[in-house]
Design an enzyme around this catalytic site. Structure first.
Site, PDB file in Angstrom:
ATOM      1  N   ARG A   1      31.859  24.696  54.951  1.00  0.00           N
ATOM      2  CA  ARG A   1      32.375  25.644  54.826  1.00  0.00           C
ATOM      3  C   ARG A   1      33.638  25.592  54.137  1.00  0.00           C
ATOM      4  O   ARG A   1      34.222  26.554  52.873  1.00  0.00           O
ATOM      5  CB  ARG A   1      32.780  26.464  55.997  1.00  0.00           C
ATOM      6  CG  ARG A   1      33.342  27.855  55.957  1.00  0.00           C
ATOM      7  CD  ARG A   1      32.945  28.622  54.784  1.00  0.00           C
ATOM      8  NE  ARG A   1      31.449  28.964  54.562  1.00  0.00           N
ATOM      9  CZ  ARG A   1      31.097  29.526  53.574  1.00  0.00           C
ATOM     10  NH1 ARG A   1      31.711  29.684  52.567  1.00  0.00           N
ATOM     11  NH2 ARG A   1      29.621  29.687  53.727  1.00  0.00           N
TER      12      ARG A   1
ATOM     13  N   LYS B   1      51.423  35.770  41.252  1.00  0.00           N
ATOM     14  CA  LYS B   1      50.750  36.394  42.038  1.00  0.00           C
ATOM     15  C   LYS B   1      49.628  35.650  42.655  1.00  0.00           C
ATOM     16  O   LYS B   1      48.436  35.894  42.744  1.00  0.00           O
ATOM     17  CB  LYS B   1      50.277  37.791  41.657  1.00  0.00           C
ATOM     18  CG  LYS B   1      51.572  38.537  41.226  1.00  0.00           C
ATOM     19  CD  LYS B   1      51.165  39.953  40.572  1.00  0.00           C
ATOM     20  CE  LYS B   1      52.230  40.800  40.345  1.00  0.00           C
ATOM     21  NZ  LYS B   1      52.011  41.883  39.626  1.00  0.00           N
TER      22      LYS B   1
ATOM     23  N   LYS C   1      64.342  39.968  35.554  1.00  0.00           N
ATOM     24  CA  LYS C   1      63.482  41.251  35.725  1.00  0.00           C
ATOM     25  C   LYS C   1      64.206  42.457  35.781  1.00  0.00           C
ATOM     26  O   LYS C   1      65.603  42.281  35.885  1.00  0.00           O
ATOM     27  CB  LYS C   1      62.577  41.262  36.717  1.00  0.00           C
ATOM     28  CG  LYS C   1      61.373  39.948  36.768  1.00  0.00           C
ATOM     29  CD  LYS C   1      60.296  40.157  37.573  1.00  0.00           C
ATOM     30  CE  LYS C   1      59.125  39.505  36.893  1.00  0.00           C
ATOM     31  NZ  LYS C   1      57.820  39.913  37.326  1.00  0.00           N
TER      32      LYS C   1
ATOM     33  N   GLU D   1      62.708  40.645  31.090  1.00  0.00           N
ATOM     34  CA  GLU D   1      61.651  41.739  30.996  1.00  0.00           C
ATOM     35  C   GLU D   1      62.223  42.931  30.602  1.00  0.00           C
ATOM     36  O   GLU D   1      63.516  43.375  31.184  1.00  0.00           O
ATOM     37  CB  GLU D   1      61.071  41.901  32.422  1.00  0.00           C
ATOM     38  CG  GLU D   1      60.301  43.164  32.871  1.00  0.00           C
ATOM     39  CD  GLU D   1      59.949  43.393  34.163  1.00  0.00           C
ATOM     40  OE1 GLU D   1      59.007  42.579  34.695  1.00  0.00           O
ATOM     41  OE2 GLU D   1      60.706  44.175  34.687  1.00  0.00           O
TER      42      GLU D   1
ATOM     43  N   ASP E   1      57.069  45.007  29.270  1.00  0.00           N
ATOM     44  CA  ASP E   1      56.429  45.493  30.896  1.00  0.00           C
ATOM     45  C   ASP E   1      55.742  46.655  30.700  1.00  0.00           C
ATOM     46  O   ASP E   1      56.441  47.906  30.470  1.00  0.00           O
ATOM     47  CB  ASP E   1      57.164  45.321  31.888  1.00  0.00           C
ATOM     48  CG  ASP E   1      56.574  45.279  33.159  1.00  0.00           C
ATOM     49  OD1 ASP E   1      55.476  44.612  33.264  1.00  0.00           O
ATOM     50  OD2 ASP E   1      57.045  45.879  34.077  1.00  0.00           O
TER      51      ASP E   1
END
Length: 283
Positions: free
Chosen positions: A98, A133, A165, A199, A220
Site C-alpha cells: 500500500r 502548493k 507578493k 508579483e 497574477d
C-alpha cells in the site's frame, strides 16, 4: 533534489505510519517461508514517476525483495501495461504494497497532468512550472513528478529566492516606501547571485518594478489581453511569468501571449492519483 537520503527518510516514516507494530494480517495468515511475485499494472494510461520511491518501500521493508522496472520515470504507458515486477518474501511484499502504491499513484498522477499541460503549450516559448502548493513533507517527491511529466520547478523553498507578493508590498507601502525604493533596498542587502521576482496584479505597477531591476515579474490573475499588454510593456527587460486561472482549457491561450513561464498550483495541489494496481501471487 530527490536524494537517496530523502527517499529513505520519507518512505521509512510512511512504512512506520502504516505498520507501527508490524503487519498483523500478514504475520497471522501468511506462512513465514512463503514467497510472492507481483506486477505493477496500469489500469489507465499515463506517465510514470516514482520508481526510486516504489523500490524503496519494498527494500526498506525487506532487502530480499527485488524490483525490476519495465517503464522508466517520464515514460508513457497504456492501460494494461506492466510497469514493474516485484518478487520476494510474501509477508514483506504484502506489507509494503500500500505504501509503495500510494506514492507511485500520486507521483504518476502529477506526471500525467503535467505532461498534458506541457503538450498544450507545445511550439510556444512558455515553460510549465509548479508552485509551493505541495503536500507538506512530500514536496521533493511531487516536484520530481512534475519533471517526469516534462515540466519545470519554481523555487523550492522560501530560502531559495526573493519573491515579493502583494502582502509583502502592502506592508512596505504602509511604511511609506515606494515599490521601487523597497526593491532597491532589498537588492542592496542580497548577494549578487540571488534573484528577485515580484508579483503584480495591475499593469500600472510594472514600470515601478522594472525600475528596481528585478529578474522576474509575475503577472497574477491577468486576462489574456492584459497578459499580452504586460509582455509588450516589459519588452524583454525581465522574465515574464503568468499565474492564476491556469487550467488545461486556458493554458494554450496564456502561452500564446508570449509569456516565458506559466506557473500552476493545480499540478500538485488538486491532482488525481493514477489507477495503478499491484497484482500479487503467493508461491
Amino acid at each position: 533534489m530527490l536524494t537517496p537520503h530523502l527517499i529513505d527518510t520519507t518512505v521509512t516514516a510512511a512504512l512506520v505510519e502504516d505498520a507501527p507494530w508490524g503487519d498483523l494480517t500478514a504475520a497471522t495468515l501468511i506462512p513465514e517461508d512463503a514467497t510472492a511475485s507481483a506486477s505493477l499494472t496500469a489500469r489507465e494510461a499515463g506517465v510514470f514517476s516514482g520508481s526510486a520511491v516504489f523500490e524503496a518501500a519494498f527494500r526498506l521493508t525487506d532487502p530480499r525483495i527485488t524490483v525490476a522496472f519495465l517503464v522508466a520515470d517520464g515514460e508513457r504507458f497504456a492501460a494494461g501495461d506492466t510497469i514493474a515486477m516485484v518478487s520476494g518474501p510474501a509477508r514483506a511484499v504484502l506489507t509494503a504494497e500500500r505504501v509503495a502504491l500510494n506514492f507511485v499513484q500520486r507521483m504518476s498522477g502529477i506526471a500525467t497532468i503535467t505532461a498534458a499541460y506541457v503538450e498544450a503549450v507545445s511550439d510556444t516559448r512558455a515553460r510549465i512550472v509548479d508552485t509551493r502548493k505541495t503536500t507538506p513533507g512530500l514536496r521533493v517527491f511531487e516536484r520530481h513528478a512534475v519533471r517526469s511529466g516534462g515540466g519545470h520547478n519554481h523555487r523550492h523553498s522560501l530560502s531559495d529566492a526573493v519573491m515579493v507578493k502583494d502582502n509583502h508590498l502592502a506592508v512596505l507601502l504602509e511604511r511609506g516606501l515606494t515599490i521601487t525604493e523597497a526593491l532597491l533596498r532589498a537588492r542592496e542587502e542580497l548577494p549578487h547571485t540571488t534573484t528577485i521576482e515580484v508579483e503584480v496584479d495591475r499593469l500600472d505597477q510594472i514600470e515601478a518594478v522594472l525600475a528596481a531591476g528585478v529578474d522576474t515579474i509575475m503577472l497574477d490573475n491577468f486576462s489574456v489581453d492584459e497578459l499580452r499588454e504586460g509582455v509588450a510593456l516589459i519588452a524583454g527587460r525581465a522574465i515574464v511569468e503568468a499565474s492564476g486561472n491556469v487550467t488545461l482549457s486556458t493554458v494554450r491561450a496564456i502561452a500564446e501571449t508570449g509569456v516565458d513561464v506559466i506557473s500552476s498550483g493545480a499540478l500538485t495541489h488538486s491532482v488525481r492519483s493514477l489507477d495503478l494496481g499491484l497484482d500479487v501471487s503467493v508461491d
